[in-house]
Design an enzyme around this catalytic site. Structure first.
Site, short mmCIF file in Angstrom:
data_model
loop_
_atom_site.label_atom_id
_atom_site.label_comp_id
_atom_site.label_asym_id
_atom_site.label_seq_id
_atom_site.Cartn_x
_atom_site.Cartn_y
_atom_site.Cartn_z
N ALA A 263 0.78 -1.23 0.00
CA ALA A 263 0.00 0.00 0.00
C ALA A 263 0.82 1.29 0.00
CB ALA A 263 -0.94 0.01 1.21
N GLY A 264 2.05 1.28 0.52
CA GLY A 264 2.78 2.53 0.65
C GLY A 264 3.05 3.20 -0.69
N GLY A 267 -1.47 6.56 -1.75
CA GLY A 267 -2.34 7.30 -2.66
C GLY A 267 -3.45 6.45 -3.23
N GLU A 287 1.62 -2.95 4.35
CA GLU A 287 2.86 -2.36 3.84
C GLU A 287 4.02 -2.93 4.63
OE1 GLU A 287 5.97 -0.66 2.34
OE2 GLU A 287 4.00 -0.46 1.37
N ASP A 313 5.39 -8.58 5.39
CA ASP A 313 5.73 -8.98 4.03
C ASP A 313 4.43 -9.36 3.32
OD1 ASP A 313 6.37 -10.77 1.79
OD2 ASP A 313 8.43 -10.66 2.53
N ASP A 331 0.17 -3.54 -6.11
CA ASP A 331 0.96 -2.47 -6.72
C ASP A 331 2.41 -2.74 -6.35
OD1 ASP A 331 1.92 -0.16 -7.81
OD2 ASP A 331 1.04 1.19 -6.33
N CYS A 384 4.50 0.42 -11.92
CA CYS A 384 4.88 1.66 -12.59
C CYS A 384 6.15 1.43 -13.40
CB CYS A 384 5.07 2.80 -11.58
SG CYS A 384 5.19 4.41 -12.38
#
Length: 455
Positions: A263-264, A267, A287, A313, A331, A384
């Site tokens: 999650a970190g 956003g 996270e 983890d 993510d 990303c």
């Protein structure tokens, strides 16, 4: 405040990036606030720091020619000042005499009279020729076409080749120059109004695709964030679309359980929380790094939905909850090649050697998260990075493990329903419905999105 103060802040940022492995996007705003720079000087400091870091490879090649020595032979604190000086000379409208004199004075303060004389000689030599002449000169030192392109566009060769392969997978290899140019352009500040909790402020232009995105316009967006209690927040449009691809993939049934596994800094978690609140779902977040877990809690502070944030983890966290969740966002940690516009030093910190370790982790996170899905549950794998090893390669490996228990949904069709305007999303060569966003094509970070459903 003066331009000299802006240069000092830029120099402190560049030095910290190289000496202390600092992150410019986190450090620079703090230094600007501490120096109490005016809006104009804050903009100058940002341009000098980000522009210098972004084009470091090109500037180092120019400095090596102008100084007639390898940059490894230049004292680091002098080298960083010279890099900022070269950026002013070759990429800004700052007068040459001001760029040279201010940089020489900076070197004199930091490294003494002898170093200042050396800096003066090097910068005056560079100032005598145009940017085009220097680019042509360094291109002549290249050993291959890709190395020449690397020197011209300030991208390491391995990144150029990875981006070319990713574009070719969509049948668009001719877009490489446009992509490299977009990577070197400062991005617009994009914001999100959390759905159901805030509206896009009057007078702000909406983004073309996310129904909740808007442009911050000029100036510092922090007042908007602060006044809204975090319900208006800075967030790239690609990140907004990645979260919405999961929440809008299928209609949400009341009582669904959702999990943001990595999650970190939070956003996407905040956007998921707003969506969960609107549709009667619950959300949990996880996270690995405690400091980043703290950022997740801060990001969620304005959302009136209890969201427990665990610190573990992600692989172990998912394994502890078999069949528990209806939607999971993975993510995953990645090379970050999709956000080179925002993280100017990232292109020089990563190497091809980082990719295998990251892809192993990504595969393990996806397979563990899949095991935590309830039947019919959906997993969004988001990264990303457009690097094919981190996108199609990870999914190919993961699906060899999860096999016939899974089916891939058409993320392209989901985004077509979500987006306010039509999106240029060519089908990947493998015929899947995966989505690859691009800075040059969509104005977003190069976000990759895939949706996998458990049968």
């Amino acid at each position: 405040m003066t331009g000299g103060s802006a240069r000092a802040v830029a120099y402190q940022t560049v030095r910290a990036v190289h000496a202390d492995q600092a992150y410019a996007n986190l450090l620079l705003p703090r230094l600007i606030a501490r120096a109490r720079l005016s809006t104009a000087d804050a903009g100058l400091a940002t341009e000098l720091a980000y522009g210098t870091l972004r084009r470091q490879g090109t500037y180092d090649a120019i400095l090596a020619l102008a100084a007639d020595r390898s940059v490894d032979q230049i004292e680091p604190m002098v080298l960083d000042a010279l890099r900022i000086g070269v950026h002013q000379l070759l990429a800004t409208r700052i007068a040459s005499h001001a760029a040279v004199n201010e940089t020489v004075e900076l070197v004199h303060r930091e490294a003494g009279k002898s170093a200042a004389g050396f800096a003066n000689a090097v910068l005056r030599r560079i100032s005598r020729d145009t940017p085009g002449q220097w680019l042509a000169r360094v291109a002549q030192t290249a050993r291959s076409d890709d190395e020449a392109l690397s020197l011209r566009t300030a991208h390491p060769v391995w990144i150029i080749r990875a981006l070319r392969r990713a574009l070719a997978a969509e049948g668009r290899p001719g877009e490489l120059d446009d992509l490299l140019q977009a990577d070197n352009a400062p991005p617009h500040v994009t914001m999100a109004a959390l759905p159901g909790l805030a509206d896009v402020p009057a007078g702000h232009a909406r983004t073309p695709y996310s129904p909740f995105g808007f442009r911050a316009g000029g100036g510092d967006p922090e007042p908007l964030v602060r006044e809204s209690g975090g319900l208006l927040r800075v967030q790239d449009e690609g990140s907004q679309l990645a979260a919405l691809a999961l929440t809008r993939a299928t209609p949400v049934a009341a009582g669904e359980r959702w999990l943001d596994l990595c999650a970190g800094p939070g956003g996407k978690t905040a956007l998921l929380a707003a969506e969960a609140l609107a549709h009667g779902a619950t959300l949990e977040a996880n996270e690995l790094i405690p400091a980043r877990a703290g950022l997740v809690r801060q990001a969620l502070a304005g959302v009136p939905l209890p969201v427990p944030v665990s610190v573990a983890d992600g692989r172990a966290r998912a394994a502890a909850s078999p069949g528990a969740y209806d939607r999971i966002l993975v993510d995953a940690p990645c090379t970050g090649l999709g956000a080179l516009r925002r993280r100017p030093e990232a292109r020089w910190r990563k190497s091809p050697a980082d990719v295998p370790e990251l892809t192993t982790l990504q595969v393990e996170l996806v397979t563990a998260a899949f095991g935590a899905l309830a039947p019919g549950g959906i997993l969004a794998y988001v990264t990303c990075s457009p690097h094919l090893a981190e996108t199609a390669g990870v999914l190919a490996q993961a699906r060899r493990t999860i096999g016939e228990r899974s089916e891939e949904l058409d993320a392209r069709a989901v985004l077509a329903r979500v987006a306010a305007h039509p999106m240029d999303l060519p089908a990947p060569a493998d015929g899947s419905g995966r989505v690859q966003l691009w800075p040059h094509r969509h104005g977003t970070d190069a976000m990759f999105i895939s949706l996998i459903r458990r049968r």
